[in-house]
Design a protein around this motif. Structure first.
Motif, PDB file in Angstrom:
ATOM      1  N   SER A  48       3.573  70.780  83.626  1.00 55.43           N
ATOM      2  CA  SER A  48       4.244  69.646  82.993  1.00 55.43           C
ATOM      3  C   SER A  48       4.387  69.831  81.485  1.00 55.43           C
ATOM      4  O   SER A  48       5.482  69.672  80.926  1.00 55.43           O
ATOM      5  N   ASN A  71      11.795  63.877  79.809  1.00 57.58           N
ATOM      6  CA  ASN A  71      10.801  63.451  80.789  1.00 57.58           C
ATOM      7  C   ASN A  71      11.237  63.801  82.202  1.00 57.58           C
ATOM      8  O   ASN A  71      10.412  64.191  83.042  1.00 57.58           O
ATOM      9  N   THR A  75       9.237  66.175  84.801  1.00 60.05           N
ATOM     10  CA  THR A  75       8.884  65.623  86.108  1.00 60.05           C
ATOM     11  C   THR A  75       9.307  66.568  87.219  1.00 60.05           C
ATOM     12  O   THR A  75       8.542  66.833  88.156  1.00 60.05           O
ATOM     13  N   GLY A 140      -0.948  63.110  82.341  1.00 58.85           N
ATOM     14  CA  GLY A 140       0.246  62.294  82.164  1.00 58.85           C
ATOM     15  C   GLY A 140       0.326  61.689  80.779  1.00 58.85           C
ATOM     16  O   GLY A 140       1.397  61.641  80.159  1.00 58.85           O
ATOM     17  N   THR A 141      -0.806  61.255  80.257  1.00 61.36           N
ATOM     18  CA  THR A 141      -0.840  60.704  78.897  1.00 61.36           C
ATOM     19  C   THR A 141      -0.539  61.776  77.866  1.00 61.36           C
ATOM     20  O   THR A 141       0.194  61.538  76.889  1.00 61.36           O
ATOM     21  N   ALA A 143       1.248  64.515  78.299  1.00 59.74           N
ATOM     22  CA  ALA A 143       2.676  64.829  78.361  1.00 59.74           C
ATOM     23  C   ALA A 143       3.498  63.755  77.653  1.00 59.74           C
ATOM     24  O   ALA A 143       4.482  64.065  76.956  1.00 59.74           O
ATOM     25  N   ALA A 144       3.111  62.495  77.817  1.00 57.66           N
ATOM     26  CA  ALA A 144       3.832  61.409  77.138  1.00 57.66           C
ATOM     27  C   ALA A 144       3.717  61.538  75.629  1.00 57.66           C
ATOM     28  O   ALA A 144       4.701  61.311  74.897  1.00 57.66           O
ATOM     29  N   ASP A 450       2.984  61.891  86.919  1.00 54.81           N
ATOM     30  CA  ASP A 450       4.314  61.824  86.303  1.00 54.81           C
ATOM     31  C   ASP A 450       4.753  60.376  86.076  1.00 54.81           C
ATOM     32  O   ASP A 450       5.391  60.060  85.059  1.00 54.81           O
ATOM     33  N   THR A 453       3.295  59.122  82.932  1.00 57.96           N
ATOM     34  CA  THR A 453       4.084  59.586  81.788  1.00 57.96           C
ATOM     35  C   THR A 453       5.339  58.744  81.636  1.00 57.96           C
ATOM     36  O   THR A 453       5.690  58.308  80.530  1.00 57.96           O
TER      37      THR A 453
END
Length: 674
Positions: A48, A71, A75, A140-141, A143-144, A450, A453
């Motif tokens: 990711s 994003n 994903t 996920g955090t 990646a965000a 995902d 994110t």
């Protein structure tokens, strides 16, 4: 511009054709890399974050590329790091002799159907486990945060996010690792491992390390905690178990010391590791029963009623419509049924029995698949996708499916062929069904990560779910040819495609070997229970030690200790080297922070992660390319520029080059930001 027009504009920029094409290309590359790395060392890497960095750099160069479009790319590409986990089971079908290659249609269908079911299973859990939960979802955090930083940098017209720099680091690491792999595995100029065997009376010790930059990168991402746990397992295996067992076991005449020590480890010590892995995985799952049950209750409550209030706007709270979920679910279950029936018919002339077994196994995938989807999704929220005990899920699936088939056989529901020929078809069936369950488990793990994110960056859930299914299909299309290519070129431990191939070059496929051993042992009563019981006892002691250590600080990753016992030292020691590099660069980074340059910490870490990911991708892709050359020519030394007398020189030159690259890695990661 009206609010409705603004929403439509965001939607257009969220799901685009160029984003789908870019996501597919990244998925192809990272899936091939993960398949190779997983077969070699039993580890895969999450795709990711590298995909997000690549997407930001490429789309920005192409003009545009907002946070929602990036994003969607990450994903889709995240499927590469998760669906490839089916290789932890599928090669076992060759090891038990049922397959002699990987049938394209069956392998693709089982991967795609299982993966899409994994997405569908977790859609009803999104509100309870993502939007209405305090679970951290670490990957996920992260990646965000990268996507947000890229958006800020794009708006400011600079490179604050490091997207361009991150891509350069990824490419540089890939080129270096690919060149090193070509020089060692292709041209023969560098050795790929260094080892020495020592004797203390009848006891044998072996010190060895691999010279693999992909393993260094994997160890860097694992970190010092997991690295030290792996080292502990290697020390127990090669510093205690192998010396003791070689001292009490008669040394066969004509067998060298190194070969004897390796045989003892392969046939005895690895089963100690298998027992430890089983205890660690089951203990981890037991510890999550309470949180998983709470999450399921919250999910059912959320879906069945409640206040009905929405804290999100309509776009960011829309999942795929129930008719679509049901329709796709039925279609995938029919696909699984067709796969199972064709698989059973390949070993049985009884159409009715094959249909009955197909229905039973499809129902197992439906029921057990949903349970593991919920469990894996919750685990992803707690510890992240990369740290979830997927091996434990696979072990439990092998055991439960084996017990199911044994139960059907006991009541006479299986054809005679299942009892004949050492129950070979039943053993193969267990592995085939488990591969579908594992595909659902890994993708469900990834889907909720995902979606977290997406929640943080304001994405549309149903578009993410759809795009992840596209990534699953692309990854499923890539896995079979890559598996066939690697099998034809190298073979797997316990399954060689041609006589006379060098077993030292075979890919270990450690998890697949373990799954095949467990399934075969259950049906044939051939498991080495003495070694396994020792491993179980060791696992219990390690679990107790982990509980004690957690009262004072960080615990002991017991699963990593088991892997240190189970994996060969050329893998474990190299992973530890990468973990030590992670610790060393971290110490130097903290020194910078103490000196008042705290802002450099993220830059250091980003450079290290991207360079390590480049090492993994570069060596893995070169391994696939060399496999294509070997497979086409039929010669393992097709590109070799050296002869047998060069082996000693290759070891020293390889070791010196390996040390130089590791030193350069540290200097670059720490020194560049300074």
């Amino acid at each position: 511009m009206s609010e409705a027009a603004s929403v439509r504009d965001r939607a257009v920029r969220e799901l685009t054709l160029r984003g789908l094409v870019l996501g597919a290309l990244i998925t192809v590359v990272f899936t091939a890399s993960n398949v190779y790395l997983g077969l070699k060392v039993g580890l895969t890497f999450a795709s990711s974050i590298p995909a997000a960095v690549i997407s930001m750099a490429v789309l920005r160069a192409a003009g545009g590329g907002g946070i929602l479009e990036n994003n969607m790319v990450q994903t889709q590409a995240s499927a590469a790091g998760t669906l490839s986990s089916v290789i932890f089971v599928l090669p076992g079908l060759l090891m038990v002799g049922h397959w002699h290659g990987f049938p394209y249609v069956q392998v693709m269908a089982i991967c795609a159907a299982g993966g899409i079911l994994g997405v569908l299973f977790t859609i009803p859990l999104r509100r309870a486990l993502v939007t209405g939960s305090a679970l951290p979802y670490p990957e996920g955090t992260a990646a965000a945060e990268i996507l947000r930083a890229g958006e800020v940098a794009s708006a400011a017209g600079n490179n604050v996010a490091g997207a361009g720099s991150g891509l350069r680091e990824l490419l540089a690491g890939g080129v270096i690792a690919a060149a090193f792999s070509l020089a060692s595995g292709g041209l023969g100029l560098l050795a790929d491992s260094v080892s020495v065997t020592l004797a203390a009376g009848p006891a044998l010790f072996r010190l060895s390390t691999g010279l693999s930059l992909a393993l260094v990168g994997a160890g860097y991402l694992v970190g010092i905690g997991g690295g030290l746990a792996i080292l502990l397992g290697a020390v127990i295996g090669w510093g205690i178990a192998v010396p003791v067992l070689t001292a009490v076991t008669p040394h066969p005449a004509g067998v060298g010391a190194a070969a004897f020590a390796t045989a003892i480890w392969s046939h005895k010590v690895r089963f100690i590791g298998a027992g430890t892995i089983a205890v660690a995985a089951i203990w981890t799952l037991l510890g999550l029963i309470g949180p998983v049950a709470s999450g399921l209750r919250a999910a059912l409550s959320s879906r069945s009623g409640g206040s009905g209030e929405r804290t999100e706007d309509e776009r960011t709270d829309r999942d795929l419509a129930p008719p679509v979920i049901i329709g796709l679910g039925v279609l995938m279950l029919l696909c699984l049924l067709a796969c199972f029936c064709s698989f059973f018919l390949a070993g049985s002339p009884h159409l009715g029995a094959a249909l009955g077994l197909g229905v039973a196994c499809t129902l197992v995938c439906l029921l057990f698949g949903f349970l593991v989807a919920a469990a894996c999704g919750y685990m992803a929220g707690i510890v992240g996708s990369s740290s979830s005990p997927i091996s434990g899920i696979a072990i439990l699936a092998v055991v439960l499916v084996s017990l199911l088939l044994l139960g059907l056989d006991a009541i006479g529901a299986l054809p005679a062929e299942f009892a004949a020929h050492h129950r070979g078809l039943a053993i193969a069936s267990v592995l085939f069904v488990t591969s579908a369950i594992l595909a659902a488990a890994t993708i469900s793990n990834d889907n909720l990560q995902d979606l977290k994110t997406g929640q943080l960056v304001g994405a549309t859930p149903w578009r993410q779910q759809l795009v992840l299914m596209v990534g699953v299909v692309v990854g499923a299309a890539v896995i079979p040819p890559v598996l066939n290519l690697l099998y034809a070129a190298y073979g797997f431990t316990g399954a060689m495609p041609r006589p006379g191939m060098d077993p030292a070059l075979a890919l270990a496929a450690p998890q697949a070997t373990l799954m095949a051993t467990i399934a075969r042992g259950i049906f044939l009563h051939q498991l080495d229970w003495s070694m396994i019981l020792i491993g179980i006892g060791l696992g219990v002691l390690l679990v107790i030690g982990d509980a004690v250590l957690k009262r004072r600080g960080p615990g002991l990753p017991v699963l990593a200790v088991g892997l240190g016992l189970y994996l060969p030292p050329t893998v474990t020691v190299t992973l530890v080297i990468g973990a030590l590099l992670s610790w060393l660069t971290g110490r130097l980074r903290r020194g910078d922070a103490a000196a008042g340059t705290d802002s450099m910490l993220d830059a250091h870490r980003r450079r290290g992660v991207m360079l390590a990911s480049g090492f993994i991708a570069g060596e893995s892709l070169m391994g696939v390319a060399l496999a294509a050359v070997i497979g086409a020519s039929g010669r393992e030394d097709m590109l070799s520029l050296t002869g047998p007398g060069y082996a000693g020189i290759a070891a020293w030159v390889g070791l010196a080059t390996f040390v130089a690259v590791c030193a350069g890695f540290v200097r670059h990661v720490v020194g560049t930001a300074r």
